[in-house]
Design a protein around this motif. Structure first.
Motif, PDB file in Angstrom:
ATOM      1  N   HIS A  53       0.804  -1.216   0.000  1.00 42.30           N
ATOM      2  CA  HIS A  53       0.000   0.000   0.000  1.00 42.30           C
ATOM      3  C   HIS A  53       0.841   1.272   0.000  1.00 42.30           C
ATOM      4  N   GLU A  54       2.115   1.171  -0.369  1.00 42.80           N
ATOM      5  CA  GLU A  54       2.984   2.342  -0.405  1.00 42.80           C
ATOM      6  C   GLU A  54       3.429   2.663  -1.824  1.00 42.80           C
ATOM      7  N   ILE A  55       3.824   3.932  -2.015  1.00 42.72           N
ATOM      8  CA  ILE A  55       4.243   4.421  -3.323  1.00 42.72           C
ATOM      9  C   ILE A  55       5.571   5.150  -3.162  1.00 42.72           C
ATOM     10  N   ARG A  56       6.535   4.819  -4.010  1.00 37.48           N
ATOM     11  CA  ARG A  56       7.798   5.565  -4.010  1.00 37.48           C
ATOM     12  C   ARG A  56       7.721   6.618  -5.114  1.00 37.48           C
ATOM     13  N   ILE A  57       7.987   7.851  -4.731  1.00 25.51           N
ATOM     14  CA  ILE A  57       7.781   8.998  -5.606  1.00 25.51           C
ATOM     15  C   ILE A  57       9.097   9.724  -5.853  1.00 25.51           C
ATOM     16  N   LYS A  58       9.346  10.051  -7.106  1.00 28.80           N
ATOM     17  CA  LYS A  58      10.458  10.946  -7.442  1.00 28.80           C
ATOM     18  C   LYS A  58       9.937  12.370  -7.334  1.00 28.80           C
ATOM     19  N   ILE A  59      10.423  13.115  -6.352  1.00 31.01           N
ATOM     20  CA  ILE A  59       9.969  14.486  -6.136  1.00 31.01           C
ATOM     21  C   ILE A  59      10.625  15.403  -7.167  1.00 31.01           C
ATOM     22  N   VAL A  60       9.796  16.138  -7.896  1.00 31.23           N
ATOM     23  CA  VAL A  60      10.294  17.052  -8.928  1.00 31.23           C
ATOM     24  C   VAL A  60      10.416  18.479  -8.387  1.00 31.23           C
ATOM     25  N   ALA A  61       9.461  18.893  -7.572  1.00 32.73           N
ATOM     26  CA  ALA A  61       9.474  20.261  -7.044  1.00 32.73           C
ATOM     27  C   ALA A  61       8.798  20.291  -5.686  1.00 32.73           C
ATOM     28  N   THR A  62       9.234  21.228  -4.842  1.00 25.77           N
ATOM     29  CA  THR A  62       8.623  21.380  -3.523  1.00 25.77           C
ATOM     30  C   THR A  62       8.665  22.838  -3.090  1.00 25.77           C
ATOM     31  N   GLY A  63       7.604  23.268  -2.452  1.00 24.01           N
ATOM     32  CA  GLY A  63       7.610  24.572  -1.822  1.00 24.01           C
ATOM     33  C   GLY A  63       8.203  24.477  -0.426  1.00 24.01           C
ATOM     34  N   VAL A  64       8.582  25.624   0.121  1.00 25.87           N
ATOM     35  CA  VAL A  64       9.048  25.714   1.506  1.00 25.87           C
ATOM     36  C   VAL A  64       7.960  26.439   2.287  1.00 25.87           C
ATOM     37  N   CYS A  65       7.428  25.781   3.302  1.00 21.75           N
ATOM     38  CA  CYS A  65       6.261  26.272   4.025  1.00 21.75           C
ATOM     39  C   CYS A  65       6.646  26.645   5.458  1.00 21.75           C
ATOM     40  N   HIS A  66       5.851  27.536   6.064  1.00 20.11           N
ATOM     41  CA  HIS A  66       6.100  27.936   7.450  1.00 20.11           C
ATOM     42  C   HIS A  66       6.041  26.759   8.412  1.00 20.11           C
ATOM     43  N   THR A  67       5.259  25.740   8.081  1.00 18.88           N
ATOM     44  CA  THR A  67       5.169  24.585   8.975  1.00 18.88           C
ATOM     45  C   THR A  67       6.496  23.838   9.036  1.00 18.88           C
ATOM     46  N   ASP A  68       7.260  23.836   7.947  1.00 16.72           N
ATOM     47  CA  ASP A  68       8.614  23.261   7.983  1.00 16.72           C
ATOM     48  C   ASP A  68       9.474  24.022   8.985  1.00 16.72           C
ATOM     49  N   LEU A  69       9.374  25.356   8.933  1.00 13.99           N
ATOM     50  CA  LEU A  69      10.149  26.190   9.854  1.00 13.99           C
ATOM     51  C   LEU A  69       9.671  26.021  11.287  1.00 13.99           C
ATOM     52  N   TYR A  70       8.369  25.859  11.455  1.00 14.01           N
ATOM     53  CA  TYR A  70       7.802  25.672  12.792  1.00 14.01           C
ATOM     54  C   TYR A  70       8.397  24.440  13.448  1.00 14.01           C
ATOM     55  N   HIS A  71       8.466  23.330  12.706  1.00 15.48           N
ATOM     56  CA  HIS A  71       9.026  22.097  13.271  1.00 15.48           C
ATOM     57  C   HIS A  71      10.517  22.250  13.551  1.00 15.48           C
ATOM     58  N   LEU A  72      11.211  22.959  12.662  1.00 17.21           N
ATOM     59  CA  LEU A  72      12.662  23.097  12.799  1.00 17.21           C
ATOM     60  C   LEU A  72      13.048  24.028  13.939  1.00 17.21           C
ATOM     61  N   PHE A  73      12.317  25.129  14.099  1.00 19.50           N
ATOM     62  CA  PHE A  73      12.742  26.170  15.038  1.00 19.50           C
ATOM     63  C   PHE A  73      11.875  26.307  16.282  1.00 19.50           C
ATOM     64  N   GLU A  74      10.589  25.973  16.192  1.00 17.82           N
ATOM     65  CA  GLU A  74       9.691  26.310  17.283  1.00 17.82           C
ATOM     66  C   GLU A  74       8.922  25.133  17.862  1.00 17.82           C
ATOM     67  N   GLY A  75       8.819  24.052  17.127  1.00 17.18           N
ATOM     68  CA  GLY A  75       7.933  22.963  17.512  1.00 17.18           C
ATOM     69  C   GLY A  75       8.306  22.312  18.832  1.00 17.18           C
ATOM     70  N   LYS A  76       7.308  21.670  19.446  1.00 12.42           N
ATOM     71  CA  LYS A  76       7.516  21.007  20.731  1.00 12.42           C
ATOM     72  C   LYS A  76       8.000  19.577  20.571  1.00 12.42           C
ATOM     73  N   HIS A  77       8.052  19.077  19.314  1.00  9.03           N
ATOM     74  CA  HIS A  77       8.425  17.688  19.075  1.00  9.03           C
ATOM     75  C   HIS A  77       9.942  17.577  18.895  1.00  9.03           C
ATOM     76  N   LYS A  78      10.676  17.789  19.953  1.00  8.61           N
ATOM     77  CA  LYS A  78      12.132  17.791  19.869  1.00  8.61           C
ATOM     78  C   LYS A  78      12.706  16.395  19.582  1.00  8.61           C
ATOM     79  N   ASP A  79      11.870  15.360  19.792  1.00  5.27           N
ATOM     80  CA  ASP A  79      12.332  14.020  19.478  1.00  5.27           C
ATOM     81  C   ASP A  79      12.092  13.674  18.014  1.00  5.27           C
ATOM     82  N   GLY A  80      11.601  14.624  17.241  1.00  4.90           N
ATOM     83  CA  GLY A  80      11.301  14.376  15.835  1.00  4.90           C
ATOM     84  C   GLY A  80      12.479  14.623  14.916  1.00  4.90           C
TER      85      GLY A  80
END
Length: 392
Positions: A53-80
């Motif tokens: 039930h899984e799919i392997r995808i070749k990523i062609v393009a991606t945006g950079v979103c504030h939620t990425d920054l939230y996890h990196l700099f501010e999020g509470k999930h430090k074990d992530g």
């Protein structure tokens, strides 16, 4: 872009002789977040074959979103950590695991951070776009298909689009129109769908109404676009960066207010501008103080305020009389769209020129420039940076 010659040859063989069941580990480049608040590091990672039930995808393009920054700099999930961030991407199916019947190698797809299994009580209800098989409480999946330097690397929100390849469960993948430009429709994987749907699906903006949108990043501008397409008569765009107004006008804003230009609360300013408050307000910042201001900017009796900006850091509050007097305060996740159903329709609307996407992109960069893209977002010098990840 980051491939060596031998790997490029391998990829050509894969597409010349598509497999229905992937068997090999792929080595590729990815931007790894080894620890919180540190720059991402370009690494060679191993991407395991897709399982059932899984799919392997070749990523062609991606945006950079504030939620990425939230996890990196501010999020509470430090074990992530360590993890591969990115959740606003688009790509091409490279291979599929067993029991996958609705996807084939070569399909254009958008990986989704909101799953839609179609079987749980939430998926079966028209009242929500949640799914019981979603990631909501843990932002980095421990059941990962990534390894690097002998260590397990977690997958962010089940997607991880800051990698040339990723593996995603089929309930979190949307097949899209084969002519869709992946470097544009990737934005429908999060930001644009979130703001646009918050206006249309959650607030249910009405024709002839007056709206206020707080925060003019990609999500806020998409909310402005949603208000316009819903037929709002006045759309007041609010931001402390005056350079955002010209961009907001492109998406339909009729007026602009900078809170710094006033010595009174922004809610009072809006009340004076609108004879008692706006019909609809959308908070697209992720700041609890702004959330309260957005609520208090609504007219009593029927005003609706929607929380759109992502945060899980602080409690929010308001005086009970604000709600007792008839205002409604509600939240919106991914714009209320059922993901696998909604995203392909949004792609088609873009192709039909009913939804704007090109206008959100202010910077085109490469995956290796991801830290520069993060800095641009931190300083507010971009709307959306789109990273080219792999050649189509």
């Amino acid at each position: 872009m980051f491939f060596g010659e031998s790997l490029s040859e391998t990829i050509q063989i894969v597409f010349a002789q598509p497999l229905t069941l992937a068997e090999s580990v792929i080595k590729c480049r990815a931007a790894v977040a080894w620890e919180p608040s540190k720059p991402l590091v370009m690494e060679e990672i191993e991407v395991a074959p897709p399982q059932a039930h899984e799919i392997r995808i070749k990523i062609v393009a991606t945006g950079v979103c504030h939620t990425d920054l939230y996890h990196l700099f501010e999020g509470k999930h430090k074990d992530g950590f360590p993890c591969v961030l990115g959740h606003e991407g688009a790509g091409i199916v490279e291979s599929v695991g067993s029991e996958v019947t609705k996807f084939n190698p070569g399909d254009k797809v958008i990986p989704l951070f909101i799953s839609q299994c179609g079987q749980c009580r939430f998926c079966k209800s028209p009242k929500t776009n949640l799914c019981e098989k979603g990631w909501y409480d843990v932002m980095s999946e421990s059941d990962t298909r990534f390894t690097c330097k002998g260590k397990k690397v977690l997958q962010f929100m089940g997607t991880s689009t800051f990698s040339e390849y990723t593996v995603v469960n089929e309930i979190a993948v949307a097949k899209i129109h084969p002519s869709a430009p992946l470097d544009k429709v990737c934005l429908l994987g999060c930001g644009v769908a979130t703001g646009y749907g918050a206006a249309l699906n959650t607030a249910k903006v009405e024709p002839g109404s007056t709206c206020a949108v707080f925060g003019l990043g990609a999500v806020g501008l998409a909310a402005v676009m949603g208000c316009k397409n819903a037929g709002a008569k006045r759309i007041i765009a609010i931001d402390i960066n005056p350079t955002k107004y010209e961009k907001a006008k492109i998406f339909g804003a009729t007026e602009f207010v900078n809170p710094k230009d006033h010595n009174k609360p922004i809610s009072q300013v809006l009340h004076e501008m609108t004879n008692g408050g706006v019909d609809f307000s959308l908070e697209c910042v992720g700041n609890v103080a702004v959330m309260r201001s957005a609520l208090e900017s609504c007219v009593k009796g029927w005003g609706v305020s929607v929380l759109v900006g992502w945060t899980d850091m602080d409690d929010f509050a308001a005086r009970p009389i604000q709600l007792i007097a008839g205002r409604t305060w509600k939240g919106s996740l991914f714009g209320g769209f059922k993901s696998k159903d909604g995203v392909p329709k949004l792609v088609n609307e873009y192709l039909e020129k009913k939804v704007k996407l090109d206008e959100f992109v202010t910077h085109n960069m490469t995956l290796a420039q991801v830290n520069d893209a993060i800095q641009l977002m931190q300083t507010g010098d971009c709307i959306r940076s789109v990273l080219s990840v792999a050649l189509q």
